[in-house]
Design a protein around this motif. Sequence first.
Motif, PDB file in Angstrom:
ATOM      1  N   TRP A 198       0.848  -1.183   0.000  1.00 31.40           N
ATOM      2  CA  TRP A 198       0.000   0.000   0.000  1.00 31.40           C
ATOM      3  C   TRP A 198       0.887   1.237   0.000  1.00 31.40           C
ATOM      4  O   TRP A 198       1.575   1.514   0.996  1.00 31.40           O
ATOM      5  N   PRO A 199       0.917   1.966  -1.110  1.00 30.05           N
ATOM      6  CA  PRO A 199       1.930   3.020  -1.286  1.00 30.05           C
ATOM      7  C   PRO A 199       1.762   4.218  -0.352  1.00 30.05           C
ATOM      8  O   PRO A 199       2.703   4.981  -0.185  1.00 30.05           O
ATOM      9  N   HIS A 200       0.563   4.361   0.238  1.00 34.40           N
ATOM     10  CA  HIS A 200       0.360   5.522   1.100  1.00 34.40           C
ATOM     11  C   HIS A 200       0.793   5.249   2.538  1.00 34.40           C
ATOM     12  O   HIS A 200       0.689   6.125   3.384  1.00 34.40           O
ATOM     13  N   LEU A 201       1.256   4.039   2.807  1.00 34.41           N
ATOM     14  CA  LEU A 201       1.693   3.683   4.152  1.00 34.41           C
ATOM     15  C   LEU A 201       3.176   3.319   4.136  1.00 34.41           C
ATOM     16  O   LEU A 201       3.675   2.774   3.151  1.00 34.41           O
ATOM     17  N   ARG A 220      -0.920  -2.294  10.043  1.00 35.58           N
ATOM     18  CA  ARG A 220      -2.336  -1.984   9.827  1.00 35.58           C
ATOM     19  C   ARG A 220      -3.233  -3.227   9.754  1.00 35.58           C
ATOM     20  O   ARG A 220      -4.236  -3.298  10.451  1.00 35.58           O
ATOM     21  N   VAL A 254      -6.358  -3.976  12.224  1.00 39.48           N
ATOM     22  CA  VAL A 254      -7.716  -3.928  11.679  1.00 39.48           C
ATOM     23  C   VAL A 254      -8.376  -5.301  11.692  1.00 39.48           C
ATOM     24  O   VAL A 254      -9.535  -5.433  12.067  1.00 39.48           O
ATOM     25  N   HIS A 274      -9.140   1.825   4.783  1.00 38.83           N
ATOM     26  CA  HIS A 274      -7.707   1.848   5.070  1.00 38.83           C
ATOM     27  C   HIS A 274      -6.828   1.862   3.836  1.00 38.83           C
ATOM     28  O   HIS A 274      -5.682   2.302   3.897  1.00 38.83           O
ATOM     29  N   VAL A 275      -7.329   1.357   2.717  1.00 41.55           N
ATOM     30  CA  VAL A 275      -6.458   1.208   1.545  1.00 41.55           C
ATOM     31  C   VAL A 275      -6.930   2.065   0.364  1.00 41.55           C
ATOM     32  O   VAL A 275      -6.138   2.781  -0.243  1.00 41.55           O
ATOM     33  N   PRO A 310      -7.712   6.464   1.300  1.00 41.89           N
ATOM     34  CA  PRO A 310      -6.550   7.348   1.438  1.00 41.89           C
ATOM     35  C   PRO A 310      -5.803   7.561   0.118  1.00 41.89           C
ATOM     36  O   PRO A 310      -5.176   8.592  -0.076  1.00 41.89           O
ATOM     37  N   GLN A 311      -5.894   6.558  -0.774  1.00 43.87           N
ATOM     38  CA  GLN A 311      -5.145   6.685  -2.029  1.00 43.87           C
ATOM     39  C   GLN A 311      -5.880   7.500  -3.076  1.00 43.87           C
ATOM     40  O   GLN A 311      -5.244   8.133  -3.923  1.00 43.87           O
TER      41      GLN A 311
END
Lengths: 253, 240
Positions: free
Chosen positions: A105-108, A116, A120, B136-137, B140-141
């Motif tokens: 996941w590129p935003h994390l 995560r 979760v 969560h995935v 945000p993107q």
Amino acid sequence: MTVVPDVLCVEQLSKSFGALRAVDDVSLRITRGQVVGLIGASGSGKTTLLRCMTGLERHDAGYVSIEGKPFGRVSVGGVDRQQTRKEMDALRPKLGLVFQQLNLWPHLTAIENIIRPQVVVLKRSREEATAKAVQLLTTLGLSAKSSEYPYALSGGQRQRVAIARALAMDPALMLFDEPTSALDPELVGEVVALLRDLAAMGMTMVIVTHEMGFATKVSDRIVAMNAGKIIFDGKTRGADLASNRPLAGSHYT
Amino acid sequence: MSKFDPWLIVEYAPHLALGAWRTIYIVVAAFLLGYAFGIVLALLSFLPGRLPRTLLTIYSVCLRSIPFIIALFIIYYGLPFFGVRLPTIYVAIVSLAVYKSAYYAEAIRGAIVALPRGQFESARAVGMSPAQAFRHVIAPQILRGLIPPSTNLTLMLIKESSVLSSIAVAELTYQGLIMQGNTYAALEVFTAVSAVYWALCSMTAWLAHRLEARSNAPQAAAIQRNRIAARYLSFERVGK
């Protein structure tokens, strides 16, 4: 004597896309600690089989069970029923899937990618999840990169983050889809070493690949597919592969 | 022809302010309602089967193929037929929200479709539910990529709110028309009205720009930390 259920059991699984029978009546049992190399040319059905086993694709017939628990389809009194999403989601963490494209996941950050899903899905506390992630990243030699975003990592490092993300869920079985295809050829040795380390820890694994040499290096059992069917299933360790002639005639010689 | 008289605007400034306030109120409410509606529609279109997607297409094609003023008249004169009587300002807000929701829904759907499918699959594979995967995935993107199209649509929303004057909602354009009726000074009045619309749109665009810069900041900082990335990729420096 109690019977230990197989980690993964596939019974007469079939999956068609229109007229194409991608997986045709495949049965497969994988016991604890086995490292299975699932090989076949592209279009042989190995990736479809993997996607059906992991519930990413719905199969048309047959059953999959994980540690004895049905996954996907169940037979109740002779009538097949598709499991509900929740029933399937409860078993998904048991299958640690490492995608061909990794799909980090590129935003994390690297460590957050691992933390995560634990928080979760498994409802672990942040502290517990962080400790687990740090431990895995250290084991995989990535502790210095934990706060980097995926694009700042090399291909090999990304793959190890993806592996750590799957391992953090305490899977019963790890599945790798073409683990060498997204890497530079010189990194293949590194992957072989990594997979052998995991095997030494007792991890049960399925490695989907089309590279015979790689498959024999990492696995102790080879399952070969062609046209949706299993055409060969046998041990590699100690066995002379050349004597397993059923494979001759395909281009894996 | 009389001379251009800017003092007229000063005299009528309270009317303009009232109209501007009413416009802001309507636009904010219609934006929130329309966007929420758009998110729901976009997510529903991903339900299994071809039907949900088709229904969304029909909905958006129908709404996008008629001028807003016609959609407004249909809702405004149509609701009483079904026994629904709402204050005009609510009719105005709902009409704008419904009309714009078709555009927002398509923008949101497009942003989700543009993400690699593997992102959703990897979230599902670790055991996240579709809702958790979105939270969560996916969300945000897509958020960052959604800011520019949403800004454009919202600027259009601000300007389309002027059409509400035709059902006697006392917003900015309506106040302008009244001022013109009282003074016959069309040029002065509509120049002033334009200035207020310009200010509203500029403020919206500025806010959106700030939001976009903020959402870029964490990744930009991470890139700057990485020397190799910094050497090979030239990223625009995002100031704080």
